[in-house]
Design an enzyme around this catalytic site. Structure first.
Site, PDB file in Angstrom:
ATOM      1  N   HIS A  90     -22.383   3.835   7.115  1.00  0.00           N
ATOM      2  CA  HIS A  90     -21.431   4.617   6.400  1.00  0.00           C
ATOM      3  C   HIS A  90     -21.540   5.930   6.520  1.00  0.00           C
ATOM      4  O   HIS A  90     -22.492   6.469   6.348  1.00  0.00           O
ATOM      5  CB  HIS A  90     -21.469   4.106   4.865  1.00  0.00           C
ATOM      6  CG  HIS A  90     -20.445   4.737   3.993  1.00  0.00           C
ATOM      7  ND1 HIS A  90     -19.213   4.014   3.831  1.00  0.00           N
ATOM      8  CD2 HIS A  90     -20.332   5.707   3.158  1.00  0.00           C
ATOM      9  CE1 HIS A  90     -18.276   4.957   2.881  1.00  0.00           C
ATOM     10  NE2 HIS A  90     -19.158   5.944   2.565  1.00  0.00           N
ATOM     11  N   ASP A 100     -18.390   1.928  -3.580  1.00  0.00           N
ATOM     12  CA  ASP A 100     -19.137   3.095  -3.253  1.00  0.00           C
ATOM     13  C   ASP A 100     -19.592   3.915  -4.315  1.00  0.00           C
ATOM     14  O   ASP A 100     -18.730   4.557  -4.977  1.00  0.00           O
ATOM     15  CB  ASP A 100     -18.227   3.671  -2.224  1.00  0.00           C
ATOM     16  CG  ASP A 100     -19.121   5.194  -1.358  1.00  0.00           C
ATOM     17  OD1 ASP A 100     -20.140   5.206  -1.898  1.00  0.00           O
ATOM     18  OD2 ASP A 100     -18.492   5.880  -0.830  1.00  0.00           O
ATOM     19  N   GLY A 135     -18.292  13.187  -3.565  1.00  0.00           N
ATOM     20  CA  GLY A 135     -19.078  14.312  -3.344  1.00  0.00           C
ATOM     21  C   GLY A 135     -20.522  14.340  -3.168  1.00  0.00           C
ATOM     22  O   GLY A 135     -21.012  15.007  -2.455  1.00  0.00           O
ATOM     23  N   PHE A 136     -21.309  13.435  -3.902  1.00  0.00           N
ATOM     24  CA  PHE A 136     -22.691  13.517  -3.818  1.00  0.00           C
ATOM     25  C   PHE A 136     -23.330  12.152  -4.138  1.00  0.00           C
ATOM     26  O   PHE A 136     -22.663  11.274  -4.774  1.00  0.00           O
ATOM     27  CB  PHE A 136     -22.958  13.966  -5.185  1.00  0.00           C
ATOM     28  CG  PHE A 136     -22.578  15.709  -5.047  1.00  0.00           C
ATOM     29  CD1 PHE A 136     -23.169  16.612  -4.365  1.00  0.00           C
ATOM     30  CD2 PHE A 136     -21.572  16.093  -5.834  1.00  0.00           C
ATOM     31  CE1 PHE A 136     -22.665  17.983  -4.362  1.00  0.00           C
ATOM     32  CE2 PHE A 136     -21.025  17.117  -5.679  1.00  0.00           C
ATOM     33  CZ  PHE A 136     -21.792  18.262  -5.213  1.00  0.00           C
ATOM     34  N   GLY A 137     -24.412  11.880  -3.328  1.00  0.00           N
ATOM     35  CA  GLY A 137     -25.300  10.863  -3.528  1.00  0.00           C
ATOM     36  C   GLY A 137     -25.929  10.800  -4.818  1.00  0.00           C
ATOM     37  O   GLY A 137     -26.235  11.867  -5.310  1.00  0.00           O
ATOM     38  N   MET A 182     -14.109   3.731  -5.244  1.00  0.00           N
ATOM     39  CA  MET A 182     -15.325   4.677  -6.009  1.00  0.00           C
ATOM     40  C   MET A 182     -15.750   4.290  -7.130  1.00  0.00           C
ATOM     41  O   MET A 182     -15.181   4.104  -8.195  1.00  0.00           O
ATOM     42  CB  MET A 182     -14.849   6.233  -5.703  1.00  0.00           C
ATOM     43  CG  MET A 182     -14.375   6.670  -4.522  1.00  0.00           C
ATOM     44  SD  MET A 182     -15.559   6.600  -3.233  1.00  0.00           S
ATOM     45  CE  MET A 182     -16.849   7.479  -3.841  1.00  0.00           C
ATOM     46  N   MET A 234     -17.223  15.254   4.358  1.00  0.00           N
ATOM     47  CA  MET A 234     -16.689  16.112   3.345  1.00  0.00           C
ATOM     48  C   MET A 234     -16.211  17.457   3.485  1.00  0.00           C
ATOM     49  O   MET A 234     -17.035  18.067   4.517  1.00  0.00           O
ATOM     50  CB  MET A 234     -17.674  16.179   2.155  1.00  0.00           C
ATOM     51  CG  MET A 234     -18.176  14.849   1.408  1.00  0.00           C
ATOM     52  SD  MET A 234     -19.311  15.099   0.240  1.00  0.00           S
ATOM     53  CE  MET A 234     -20.244  13.278   0.307  1.00  0.00           C
ATOM     54  N   SER A 280     -25.249   4.596   3.164  1.00  0.00           N
ATOM     55  CA  SER A 280     -24.828   5.948   3.449  1.00  0.00           C
ATOM     56  C   SER A 280     -25.823   6.820   4.116  1.00  0.00           C
ATOM     57  O   SER A 280     -26.651   7.249   3.472  1.00  0.00           O
ATOM     58  CB  SER A 280     -23.928   6.278   2.227  1.00  0.00           C
ATOM     59  OG  SER A 280     -23.978   7.853   2.252  1.00  0.00           O
ATOM     60  N   SER A 322     -28.591   6.289  -1.950  1.00  0.00           N
ATOM     61  CA  SER A 322     -29.855   6.572  -2.353  1.00  0.00           C
ATOM     62  C   SER A 322     -31.010   5.213  -2.690  1.00  0.00           C
ATOM     63  O   SER A 322     -32.042   5.386  -2.516  1.00  0.00           O
ATOM     64  CB  SER A 322     -29.731   7.370  -3.689  1.00  0.00           C
ATOM     65  OG  SER A 322     -28.913   6.749  -4.626  1.00  0.00           O
ATOM     66  N   HIS A 327     -15.542   7.506   5.767  1.00  0.00           N
ATOM     67  CA  HIS A 327     -15.228   7.746   4.567  1.00  0.00           C
ATOM     68  C   HIS A 327     -14.797   9.203   4.618  1.00  0.00           C
ATOM     69  O   HIS A 327     -15.672   9.971   4.425  1.00  0.00           O
ATOM     70  CB  HIS A 327     -16.312   7.373   3.581  1.00  0.00           C
ATOM     71  CG  HIS A 327     -15.702   7.755   2.098  1.00  0.00           C
ATOM     72  ND1 HIS A 327     -16.634   7.608   1.176  1.00  0.00           N
ATOM     73  CD2 HIS A 327     -14.428   8.084   1.853  1.00  0.00           C
ATOM     74  CE1 HIS A 327     -15.869   8.047  -0.045  1.00  0.00           C
ATOM     75  NE2 HIS A 327     -14.741   8.420   0.086  1.00  0.00           N
ATOM     76  N   GLY A 337     -23.799   4.476  -6.604  1.00  0.00           N
ATOM     77  CA  GLY A 337     -24.605   3.894  -7.492  1.00  0.00           C
ATOM     78  C   GLY A 337     -24.729   2.615  -7.569  1.00  0.00           C
ATOM     79  O   GLY A 337     -25.402   2.061  -8.171  1.00  0.00           O
ATOM     80  N   MET A 354     -13.429  12.464   3.021  1.00  0.00           N
ATOM     81  CA  MET A 354     -13.255  13.009   1.478  1.00  0.00           C
ATOM     82  C   MET A 354     -12.762  14.517   2.033  1.00  0.00           C
ATOM     83  O   MET A 354     -13.250  15.546   2.098  1.00  0.00           O
ATOM     84  CB  MET A 354     -14.446  13.057   0.914  1.00  0.00           C
ATOM     85  CG  MET A 354     -14.796  11.875   0.248  1.00  0.00           C
ATOM     86  SD  MET A 354     -16.420  11.601  -0.480  1.00  0.00           S
ATOM     87  CE  MET A 354     -17.126  10.918   1.274  1.00  0.00           C
ATOM     88  N   ASP A 370     -20.078   9.862   5.372  1.00  0.00           N
ATOM     89  CA  ASP A 370     -19.273  10.640   4.354  1.00  0.00           C
ATOM     90  C   ASP A 370     -18.953  12.040   4.967  1.00  0.00           C
ATOM     91  O   ASP A 370     -19.813  12.899   5.105  1.00  0.00           O
ATOM     92  CB  ASP A 370     -20.108  10.716   3.178  1.00  0.00           C
ATOM     93  CG  ASP A 370     -20.471   9.475   2.440  1.00  0.00           C
ATOM     94  OD1 ASP A 370     -19.353   8.721   1.838  1.00  0.00           O
ATOM     95  OD2 ASP A 370     -21.554   9.110   2.239  1.00  0.00           O
TER      96      ASP A 370
HETATM   97  C1  DX5 Z   1     -20.188   9.754  -2.581  1.00  0.00           C
HETATM   98  C2  DX5 Z   1     -20.057   9.007  -1.290  1.00  0.00           C
HETATM   99  C3  DX5 Z   1     -21.198   7.706  -1.330  1.00  0.00           C
HETATM  100  C4  DX5 Z   1     -22.712   8.353  -1.658  1.00  0.00           C
HETATM  101  C5  DX5 Z   1     -23.383   7.140  -2.114  1.00  0.00           C
HETATM  102  O1  DX5 Z   1     -19.106  10.899  -2.519  1.00  0.00           O
HETATM  103  O2  DX5 Z   1     -18.991   8.481  -0.999  1.00  0.00           O
HETATM  104  O3  DX5 Z   1     -21.026   7.235  -0.030  1.00  0.00           O
HETATM  105  O4  DX5 Z   1     -23.603   8.610  -0.373  1.00  0.00           O
HETATM  106  O5  DX5 Z   1     -24.817   7.338  -2.391  1.00  0.00           O
HETATM  107  P1  DX5 Z   1     -25.420   6.637  -3.703  1.00  0.00           P
HETATM  108  O6  DX5 Z   1     -25.669   4.954  -3.069  1.00  0.00           O
HETATM  109  O7  DX5 Z   1     -26.759   7.435  -3.879  1.00  0.00           O
HETATM  110  O8  DX5 Z   1     -24.212   6.738  -4.840  1.00  0.00           O
HETATM  111 ZN    ZN Z   2     -18.960   7.063   0.862  1.00  0.00          ZN
END
Ligand code: DX5
Ligand code: ZN
Length: 213
Positions: free
Chosen positions: A31, A173, A140-142, A135, A35, A6, A196, A64, A175, A66, A33
């Site tokens: 990938h 997707d 929303g966040f990495g 998910m 948002m 991502s 990450s 993706h 963690g 969102m 994201d």
């Molecule tokens: C979260 C995103 C993910 C995110 C994954 O909303 O959809 O794609 O970037 O990041 P990590 O792998 O750090 O959880």
């Molecule tokens: Zn994603």
């Protein structure tokens, strides 16, 4: 296992360098994201930046969404010819219609399920889907922690897709790391998104290879 890093965790000041680096390191998909600040409490990138990514990516794009207005965004990104567009079922009144629209544009269609949404939500859509994205964090966040309940959920989805459409891929997707990749593989997952984990690793190649089991 296919790997879709991502770019949310990339250095946006050096996006071309980072996109080329993950492609050269052997990823399968890039990938992205998207948002909108409404469906999720974060705002990322639109078609101007994604078109720059498309120009330097040597691997297919996995977009993706969102967002609240899925159809609007599908039309916005379709000219960039991504391999996949996935959208959240929680934010779509007519998912079947939108799947048909994405496919009519020559793009593979996927549905995303938030952590609370059961796999049975896509039971009667599976025959038309190319991918279901589960998910394993709240969108929303990495950099968030992996939600373990995605493992039994992937197993249930695997049984459903074997019944209705064995060709439909399962993507997870959030963690994802070398700590959970084996459990994901055993649960029937085909593609993992990793943000990450890949971008914080000194060697992106090593990080990607550690997930390619
Ligand atoms: C979260 C995103 C993910 C995110 C994954 O909303 O959809 O794609 O970037 O990041 P990590 O792998 O750090 O959880
Ligand atoms: Zn994603």
């Amino acid at each position: 296992m296919k790997i879709a890093p991502s770019i949310l965790s990339a250095d946006f000041g050096n996006l071309e360098r980072d996109v080329k680096a993950i492609c050269d390191a052997g990823c399968d998909l890039v990938h992205i994201d998207v948002m909108d600040g409404h469906f999720v409490p974060n705002l990322t990138i639109g078609p101007v930046v994604v078109s720059s990514v498309a120009k330097c990516a040597t691997k297919p794009l996995d977009i993706h969404l969102m967002v609240e207005n899925n159809t609007f965004f599908v039309e916005l990104f379709a000219p960039l010819k991504p391999e996949y567009i996935t959208f959240h079922i929680e934010e779509e009144k007519h998912p079947h219609r939108l799947i048909q629209k994405i496919k009519s544009l020559g793009i593979k269609a996927g549905i995303v399920l938030n952590p609370h949404t059961p796999p049975e939500a896509v039971e009667f859509l599976l025959q038309d889907l190319d991918m279901v994205l589960l998910m394993s964090v709240n969108p929303g966040f990495g950099g968030q922690s992996f939600i373990e309940s995605v493992i039994p959920k992937a197993k249930r989805l695997d049984a459903l897709r074997k019944k209705y459409n064995p060709k439909c891929l399962i993507e997870v997707d959030g963690g994802v790391s070398n700590k959970n990749i084996e459990a994901l593989k055993d649960a029937g997952v085909d593609v993992v998104v990793a943000g990450s984990y890949v971008f914080n690793h000194a060697s992106k190649k090593e990080a990607i290879e550690s997930l390619q089991i």
